[in-house]
Write an enzyme that holds these catalytic residues in place. Structure first.
Site, short mmCIF file in Angstrom:
data_model
loop_
_atom_site.label_atom_id
_atom_site.label_comp_id
_atom_site.label_asym_id
_atom_site.label_seq_id
_atom_site.Cartn_x
_atom_site.Cartn_y
_atom_site.Cartn_z
N CYS A 167 -14.06 -4.79 2.91
CA CYS A 167 -13.47 -5.52 3.82
C CYS A 167 -13.34 -4.98 5.59
O CYS A 167 -12.55 -5.04 6.30
CB CYS A 167 -12.40 -5.98 4.12
SG CYS A 167 -12.56 -7.32 2.85
N LYS B 107 0.80 -1.30 -0.13
CA LYS B 107 0.31 -0.15 0.20
C LYS B 107 0.89 1.32 -0.56
O LYS B 107 0.36 2.68 -0.25
CB LYS B 107 -0.84 -0.12 0.64
CG LYS B 107 -1.84 -0.68 1.06
CD LYS B 107 -3.22 -0.96 2.28
CE LYS B 107 -3.87 -1.86 2.08
NZ LYS B 107 -4.98 -2.28 1.08
#
Length: 414
Positions: free
Chosen positions: A371, A233
């Protein structure tokens, strides 16, 4: 002439040249990649660092006396020092290489929390957490009988600090909260959270999976006890991440996994564990991944976190302003402190349909619950469409996103 060219050339245009995948086309049109909260692309420097390791070194680290092993060890540990510097940890002993944020949180749940929890104790999370910062705590509470408490968020998607303060009690053993919500873009007041918890003697884990690429992270200034993030990320490889922990806490924790390299000696009668950080790094590590992560952090440092953050704030403000003018579009997550993420719904259109139509226009976004099902339920939603920005995105790509949304509106509202 050069000065005029530099003024005309936006920073992102220069940075984009470092990312080969951004030259791809999708369905015959140039790729507009706005799914950075799920994973970021990798600059040439990171790709080269990993490839160079496999081409020229490719040897296991630690204990080897031959040249390639020593070279691999030096590169691996240099990457650890780069991580330490990037987040301003006090020592490399506080930097544990893991597969990602998820493994880091599970490590703390099983090695730090589980031995300390009883049926009288509790752990606190918030309503906006990613599943990776919910399920490990549910599991460890199920194993010990402890209670999982949930701090609420308001309609803007901001953490209710007053309620958090009331939830913390003498039997609270850990507060585990996101630093930047992957579903809303909300930035939590991490330093205030730490001060609030520490006033009760409660340690704090911050999930920095989203924050690491967008906010300047200084773990000593934050005062947190644990900080977790993933390499992929922040322009690094997949399968590599970091758990930061204060040395005294890590030193007192038992190993999470057992095997090679986390031991100092083994007999059939007794095993003695290795020193930090190796006590928590059983087996052959992701050596190339760690080297690639180190190079990714160096790449971010070469640009400057503040420069990246300013660019992304401009993109988010620009996108938010345009989105607010689209009839039937609802922005989900309107916190005063936000970063990098525009999460939205369109009246009468499923998020997956939005994502599919945008894909055919070359625009990559994420659609679903991200999520983070509990926060979707909090807002009465099955999911959202989510555009998320990175250093290489541009205003013209935001325009492409909005043009794609206009097509969605046209198709579903004759």
């Amino acid at each position: 002439m050069k000065m005029e060219t530099d003024v005309l050339l936006q920073p992102a245009a220069r940075w984009r040249a470092d990312f080969p995948v951004l030259r791809e086309t999708v369905h015959g049109v140039p790729l507009v990649y706005l799914d950075n909260a799920a994973t970021t692309h990798k600059p040439e420097a990171v790709l080269a660092a990993e490839a160079d390791f496999y081409r020229r070194t490719n040897s296991n680290v630690h204990r080897g006396v031959h040249t390639l092993s020593q070279r691999a060890t030096d590169q691996h540990e240099a990457a650890r020092e780069t991580v330490r510097r990037f987040i301003n940890a006090a020592s490399t002993r506080e930097i544990i290489f893991v597969r990602g944020t998820t493994e880091a949180i599970n490590l703390v749940a099983q090695s730090f929390a589980r031995p300390r929890l009883t049926e009288a104790d509790n752990i606190i999370v918030s309503a906006m957490e990613h599943h990776s910062n919910i399920v490990p705590w549910q599991m460890v509470c199920g194993q010990t009988g402890a209670e999982l408490r949930v701090a609420p968020v308001n309609e803007a998607g901001e953490l209710d600090l007053d309620m958090l303060g009331r939830l913390i009690g003498p039997k609270t053993r850990l507060v585990a909260l996101t630093h930047l919500s992957n579903a809303l873009g909300s930035v939590t007041p991490a330093r205030r959270i730490v001060e609030l918890a520490h006033a009760h003697g409660v340690p704090v884990l911050l999930d920095g999976a989203q924050a690491i690429a967008h906010l300047g992270v200084d773990v000593q200034a934050l005062g947190c006890d644990f900080y977790a993030f993933s390499g992929h990320k922040i322009y690094g490889p997949t399968g590599i991440g970091v758990l930061y922990g204060k040395e005294a806490l890590l030193d007192a924790m038992p190993p999470y996994q057992c095997g090679g390299d986390m031991i100092s000696s083994v007999t059939f009668g007794e095993t003695r564990y290795n020193e930090l950080p190796f006590k928590f790094e059983a087996g052959t590590p992701n050596i190339a991944g760690a080297i690639g992560l180190g190079r990714a952090l160096e790449y971010v440092e070469s640009i400057g976190v503040n420069a990246i953050a300013a660019h992304e704030r401009d993109l988010l403000a620009y996108a938010t302003g345009l989105a607010a003018g689209i009839d039937g579009l609802r922005i989900v997550g309107t916190a005063r402190e936000k970063a990098s993420i525009l999460s939205f719904t369109l009246a009468g259109v499923h998020p997956h349909d939005i994502g599919t139509i945008l894909d055919h226009a070359g625009v990559a976004i994420r659609a679903g619950h991200h999520c983070a099902m509990p926060i979707m339920q909090r807002f009465g939603l099955a999911g959202t469409a989510r555009a998320s920005f990175a250093l290489y995105n541009t205003r013209s790509e935001v325009d492409a996103l909005m043009a794609g949304i206009a097509k969605v509106v046209e198709m579903f509202r004759p």
